[in-house]
Scaffold this active site. Structure first.
Site, PDB file in Angstrom:
ATOM      1  N   HIS A  72    -102.081 103.133 -34.835  1.00 31.43           N
ATOM      2  CA  HIS A  72    -102.175 103.994 -36.010  1.00 31.43           C
ATOM      3  C   HIS A  72    -103.590 104.569 -36.099  1.00 31.43           C
ATOM      4  CE1 HIS A  72     -98.562 102.583 -38.665  1.00 31.43           C
ATOM      5  NE2 HIS A  72     -98.202 103.002 -37.479  1.00 31.43           N
ATOM      6  N   TYR A 201    -101.179 102.674 -48.979  1.00 29.25           N
ATOM      7  CA  TYR A 201    -101.772 101.808 -50.002  1.00 29.25           C
ATOM      8  C   TYR A 201    -101.688 102.594 -51.309  1.00 29.25           C
ATOM      9  CZ  TYR A 201    -103.932  98.869 -46.335  1.00 29.25           C
ATOM     10  OH  TYR A 201    -104.154  98.027 -45.278  1.00 29.25           O
ATOM     11  N   PRO A 293    -105.943  90.227 -48.962  1.00 34.37           N
ATOM     12  CA  PRO A 293    -105.335  90.928 -47.823  1.00 34.37           C
ATOM     13  C   PRO A 293    -105.506  92.448 -47.813  1.00 34.37           C
ATOM     14  CG  PRO A 293    -103.648  90.238 -49.375  1.00 34.37           C
ATOM     15  CD  PRO A 293    -104.933  89.664 -49.873  1.00 34.37           C
ATOM     16  N   LYS A 297    -108.148  92.085 -43.158  1.00 34.10           N
ATOM     17  CA  LYS A 297    -109.293  91.602 -42.387  1.00 34.10           C
ATOM     18  C   LYS A 297    -109.191  90.136 -41.946  1.00 34.10           C
ATOM     19  CE  LYS A 297    -111.530  95.295 -41.957  1.00 34.10           C
ATOM     20  NZ  LYS A 297    -110.787  95.927 -40.890  1.00 34.10           N
ATOM     21  N   TYR A 385    -112.302  99.941 -42.031  1.00 34.07           N
ATOM     22  CA  TYR A 385    -110.886  99.613 -41.794  1.00 34.07           C
ATOM     23  C   TYR A 385    -110.619  99.382 -40.304  1.00 34.07           C
ATOM     24  CZ  TYR A 385    -105.869  99.462 -42.684  1.00 34.07           C
ATOM     25  OH  TYR A 385    -104.577  99.039 -42.802  1.00 34.07           O
TER      26      TYR A 385
HETATM   27  C1  PHB Z   1     -99.063  93.687 -43.405  1.00 36.97           C
HETATM   28  O1  PHB Z   1     -98.472  94.467 -42.662  1.00 36.97           O
HETATM   29  O2  PHB Z   1     -98.620  92.559 -43.644  1.00 36.97           O
HETATM   30  C2  PHB Z   1    -100.346  94.110 -44.031  1.00 36.97           C
HETATM   31  C3  PHB Z   1    -100.870  95.349 -43.707  1.00 36.97           C
HETATM   32  C4  PHB Z   1    -102.040  95.771 -44.292  1.00 36.97           C
HETATM   33  C5  PHB Z   1    -102.684  94.961 -45.196  1.00 36.97           C
HETATM   34  C6  PHB Z   1    -102.183  93.715 -45.514  1.00 36.97           C
HETATM   35  C7  PHB Z   1    -101.004  93.289 -44.931  1.00 36.97           C
HETATM   36  O3  PHB Z   1    -103.834  95.393 -45.780  1.00 36.97           O
END
Ligand code: PHB
Ligand code: APR
Length: 390
Positions: A72, A201, A293, A297, A385
């Site tokens: 990605h 997000y 989360p 990270k 990121y």
């Molecule tokens: C996930 O795919 O579980 C996931 C992805 C991004 C995040 C946290 C969890 O920031």
């Protein structure tokens, strides 16, 4: 029995460390409290920084990841139903992340370790550490009712937040830092097509939501929930409706519902323990730090710790150079705090804390608006990121 390095915990930290030592001819034994099925079944995040991908390639455990992982080059941030794109690839000179579940990575690491004759003792109970301040440390454990003792040169505590390693360090040597957030994440895994080509997000008046994925046919979605909420409070219908609401009408129509096959609630916290070593004991991964989360990270930080620790152990065993071990904590912790900062920042900007109608709430919203309106802001987000170098 003597082994150069005893590793406690067969999560990603312990497994990666064991592999990195193995390719340089250094033997280790991993002691794991749970059984293999339990370790391989834990559902965790799924975004790998390229540094983490690089370590998997270095140890040669990359076939399935290369075949199934999805690259990605960006993420979306949705604010009150309006989506903004962060083109990470363009903002960072071509860097990307890889979507590949930690669960799959753990399975790959265990299979490869065992295939190379690696020693993983599952269901090792009552693990205890002796003599960490001496040059003859040892580890005791019970397996199938029988007590065993391993003498070693070094102990790596890769045993997570609840592990025994950190608790063995003298209390007066350890300083801990903690922030508990007043909410958790309800996460579901479902058999459905992803909402978009990249992760979304979402920040919304009703709270944060995240649309992630594991493959073209499996999604991982989350919604922010109050800390007190129980899984029984969340029927599948309630979850899908809430997710759609938080995405806003345009993206709501893109949500594909599918069979939910895992649902759980996890609290959010930030935690750091300093220093990350004492005598012959070295902490890595969740044993030393937890991040919320938001930004994914956790696993990547475990990977950078283990990179520094493996280099230091290799220098000691191959060149009798102890400088890396002496500097491990300082080196690792500097990167840890940067990831702590980023995870806290993403969490604060995107979640609702219930104080939106206050100075702090207004400033958090201004921060989000600023980041999305400025190339400098977006670059800061993108750079962190994709992962800071290690
Ligand atoms: C996930 O795919 O579980 C996931 C992805 C991004 C995040 C946290 C969890 O920031
Ligand atoms: N004895 C033996 N094993 C133990 C003990 C103990 N006393 N305590 C814990 N363990 C084991 C756990 O059962 C677990 O398998 O240590 C392992 C720690 O693994 P993780 O919690 O996965 O921690 P780590 O390997 O550091 O992985 C980093 O990144 O995405 C985040 O939290 C997420 O798991 C993730 C982490």
């Amino acid at each position: 029995m003597h082994v150069p390095v005893v590793i406690i915990g067969s999560g990603p930290s312990g497994l990666l460390l064991s592999h990195l030592l193995h390719i340089r001819g250094i033997a280790s034994v991993i002691l794991e409290r749970k059984n293999r099925q339990h370790v391989e079944g834990r559902i965790r995040a799924g975004v790998l920084e390229m540094g983490t991908v690089g370590l998997m390639r270095k140890i040669g455990v990359d076939q399935r990841m290369n075949a199934e992982g999805i690259l990605h080059g960006g993420i979306y941030i949705s604010v009150d139903g309006k989506r903004h794109h962060i083109n990470m690839k363009a903002l960072t000179g071509g860097q990307t992340v890889m979507i590949y579940g930690q669960t799959e990575l753990t399975k790959d690491l265990i299979a490869a370790r065992l295939a190379h004759g690696g020693d993983i003792v599952f269901e090792a109970e009552d693990v205890s550490l002796q003599g960490i301040e001496s040059d003859k440390p040892s580890v005791r454990y019970v397996k199938d009712g029988a007590e065993h003792q391993l003498s070693c040169d070094y102990i790596a505590a890769c045993d997570g937040y609840h592990g025994v390693g950190r608790r063995t360090m003298p209390e007066n040597r350890l300083k801990t830092f903690e922030r508990v957030y007043p909410f958790g994440w309800l996460g579901v895994l479902a058999k459905a097509k992803p909402v978009a080509d990249e992760l979304i997000y979402a920040s919304h008046a009703r709270g944060f939501a995240l649309c992630s994925m594991r493959s073209e046919t499996v999604v991982r979605h989350y919604v922010q929930v109050p800390s007190e909420d129980k899984i029984e409070d969340w029927s599948d219908d309630r979850f899908w409706n809430e997710l759609r609401t938080r995405l806003g009408p345009d993206d709501a129509s893109l949500v594909n519902e599918g069979e939910v096959f895992e649902k759980s609630i996890a609290p959010l916290r930030s935690f750091v323990a300093e220093p990350m070593s004492h005598g012959r004991l070295f902490l890595a991964g969740d044993a030393a730090h937890i991040v919320p989360p938001t930004g994914a990270k956790g696993l990547n930080l475990a990977a950078s710790d283990v990179h520094y620790l493996s280099e230091a152990l290799i220098a000691k065993f191959c060149e009798n150079d102890e400088r890396g071990l002496a500097q491990y904590s300082q080196k690792a912790i500097a990167r840890v705090w940067k990831a702590e900062r980023f995870s806290w920042w993403m969490t604060s900007m995107l979640h609702r804390f219930g104080d939106e109608d206050s100075f702090d709430g207004r400033v958090r919203r201004a921060e989000l608006d600023y980041v999305l309106s400025s190339d400098a802001g977006k670059t800061t987000l993108a750079e962190n990121y994709v992962g800071l170098p290690f």
